[in-house]
Design an enzyme around this catalytic site. Structure first.
Site, mmCIF file in Angstrom:
data_model
loop_
_atom_site.group_PDB
_atom_site.id
_atom_site.type_symbol
_atom_site.label_atom_id
_atom_site.label_comp_id
_atom_site.label_asym_id
_atom_site.label_seq_id
_atom_site.Cartn_x
_atom_site.Cartn_y
_atom_site.Cartn_z
ATOM 1 C CG LEU A 58 4.386 4.780 7.659
ATOM 2 C CD1 LEU A 58 3.044 4.083 7.778
ATOM 3 C CD2 LEU A 58 4.875 5.222 9.034
ATOM 4 C CB ALA B 129 -0.924 0.009 1.212
ATOM 5 C CG PHE B 130 -0.387 5.608 -0.312
ATOM 6 C CD1 PHE B 130 -1.584 5.283 0.296
ATOM 7 C CD2 PHE B 130 0.194 6.837 -0.013
ATOM 8 C CE1 PHE B 130 -2.196 6.151 1.178
ATOM 9 C CE2 PHE B 130 -0.413 7.717 0.878
ATOM 10 C CZ PHE B 130 -1.606 7.373 1.469
ATOM 11 C CE LYS B 131 -2.512 5.317 5.197
ATOM 12 N NZ LYS B 131 -3.468 4.824 4.181
ATOM 13 C CG ASP B 132 4.716 -0.207 2.311
ATOM 14 O OD1 ASP B 132 4.600 -0.300 3.545
ATOM 15 O OD2 ASP B 132 4.382 -1.108 1.520
#
Ligand SMILES: *Cc1c(COP(=O)(O)O)cnc(C)c1O
Length: 493
Positions: free
Chosen positions: A116, A110-113
């Site tokens: 994060l 997911a894009f939060k990688d």
């Protein structure tokens, strides 16, 4: 460059302080005093660089108290060998002018990688600069994807502990399995009875609970946040919009009228990063804000009234099931010419009445910059199906919300310039919904569904999801929303 708080612009801190602390003590969010610009020469130079090089060029303008070598170490740690083909943000194409910015090639799909993977490195450097040897305790409230991405980013990072709270019934089966099977010696995962907003409000309370803070102090520990209110989450997101622009330039796309960007939006972090990229000089025309049935942002952008007093829907795009979009505060601060008292009064009204209305000047700017619409679950399913039929390209439910709203924008405006649509998750993270959309009947077992999706779509199963098959459940605790203090003590002491 100094950072100021959206509720007190006289407070000036370094980027390291902003990142180490997450949120300002009076409740405001840290923002750069000015958004730095990229010149034509800067853009020209970026054309020859890979993603890490581009990231360094962009971030060095924001994180001026980081040395070159610190920044390089952070970026190499975050982006080397963690994303498919070492390419964190590749673009696919639907037809001639529609580009899909695939932000899900990292360890949690997911894009939060993108943010994060980098944040823990930025935080470790920041904590050393501003708070000596204190252990950082990361608290996260998640609607699904943040939790896993934060766990992956922080696992076994020196001098940190991380506690993730997720709404028991508000995340997909796969998201839950990803979290409760997390490895690492400093990770903790707790379910909360309630929805995401309950979890987020409860975590916010813990952050400012004097007695807990005091107890942590005795143990030489200190809270910080990995939620997208942390500046260290936002800055890395600006990079991929700059990078997408450079990719379009390298492709010789016709950018005489700029390009439009569509973002499936929840907490308003991702689309805010696109807004900052525009301010830096990336020729973005409209920022298209796509919501699901929790369309509080659609109404806000179209009417100037933000009103969270409405029914909460659990949709097939759960990472956008949010009624309080925290990062909107940063946009408001910018649009009202840094009027901190005004922003504080709006936020006060939001927390007291669940509602505020912005002044005419802000509303006008909103209308100029943004287009907003929403997409129901039914439309989401139709979009997944029609995109697959037309292009043989498989999208997840969140990306489908964006594609659908982009189509609505085209129908309304005929503004057919090149477009970039942020694709925020792999379809394999939301297998059940994607299968239903394709007319298949999902089975009980998630792993059978994954195999079925592979068979009907002829796509690859991402390895982090394939590997979950043999994962063991490590975390089973469930807490009431008023028991988070107990949860924190259980995890840490
Ligand atoms: C978090 C998330 C969003 C919403 O992004 P915001 O930055 O919170 O607006 C959209 N799609 C997916 C898959 C997400 O995980």
């Amino acid at each position: 460059m100094d950072y100021i708080s959206t509720r007190n612009k006289n407070l000036k801190v370094s980027s390291a302080f902003a990142i180490a602390n997450g949120i300002s003590t009076e409740g405001g969010l840290f923002v750069p005093e000015e958004i730095p610009a990229l010149s034509a020469e800067d853009f020209e130079a970026l054309k020859k660089l890979d993603y890490i090089g581009r990231a360094k060029a962009v971030l060095s303008k924001f994180l001026t108290d980081f040395t070159d070598s610190e920044l390089e170490k952070c970026l190499n740690g975050a982006y080397k060998n963690t994303f498919d083909d070492d390419c964190p943000a590749p673009m696919a194409k639907l037809g001639d002018k529609t580009h899909i910015l695939e932000l899900w090639h990292g360890p949690t799909c997911a894009f939060k990688d993108l943010a994060l993977q980098l944040l823990p490195y930025l935080m470790t450097v920041s904590a050393k600069k501003v708070s000596g040897g204190v252990k950082t305790v990361i608290l996260v409230a998640t609607s699904g994807d943040t939790g896993k991405a934060a766990l992956e980013g922080f696992k076994d990072v020196e001098n940190t502990e991380i506690i993730v709270f997720y709404p028991e019934d508000g995340v997909s089966a796969m998201q839950k399995l990803q979290m409760v099977s997390q490895n690492g010696n400093n990770v903790h995962v707790c379910a909360i009875r309630g929805n995401f907003d309950d979890a987020q409000s409860a975590v916010k309370k813990i952050f400012t609970d004097e007695s807990i803070i005091e107890k942590l102090k005795e143990k030489n520990m200190k809270f910080s946040s990995a939620n997208s209110i942390n500046w260290g989450r936002l800055a890395p997101q600006i990079v991929y919009y700059v990078s997408a622009y450079i990719d379009l330039l390298n492709e010789n796309a016709d950018l005489s009228n700029g390009f439009n960007v569509t973002v499936p939006t929840g907490n308003f972090g991702n689309i805010l990063a696109a807004y900052y990229a525009k301010k830096m000089g990336v020729p973005i025309n409209k920022l298209i804000c796509a919501s699901n049935s929790n369309n509080v942002l659609t109404d806000f952008i179209n009417s100037g009234v933000y009103d969270r007093n409405r029914k909460f829907f659990t949709t097939c795009s759960p990472s956008m099931d949010i009624l309080i979009s925290s990062n909107l505060e940063r946009l408001l601060f910018d649009l009202c010419e840094k009027d901190d008292e005004y922003v504080a009064s709006l936020q006060k009204s939001l927390s007291e009445n669940g509602k505020y209305e912005v002044c005419g000047a802000v509303r006008e700017k909103l209308n100029k910059l943004f287009f907003a619409d929403f997409c129901t679950d039914e439309e989401t399913f139709e979009t997944i199906s029609s995109v697959f039929k037309e292009y043989g390209y498989l999208i997840d439910t969140h990306t489908a919300v964006a594609v659908n709203v982009y189509k609505k924008y085209l129908n309304k405006t005929n503004d057919n310039i090149p477009a970039v649509i942020a694709s925020t998750a792999s379809p394999y993270k939301f297998t059940r919904s994607v299968l239903s959309a394709l007319g298949e009947k999902p089975k009980e077992n998630e792993f059978e569904n994954i195999e079925l999706l592979k068979a009907v779509s002829n796509t690859q199963i991402p390895s982090p999801i394939e590997n979950l098959k043999n994962a063991e459940v490590r975390f089973k605790e469930v807490y009431n929303k008023d028991e988070l203090d107990k949860a924190v003590y259980n995890c840490l002491m």
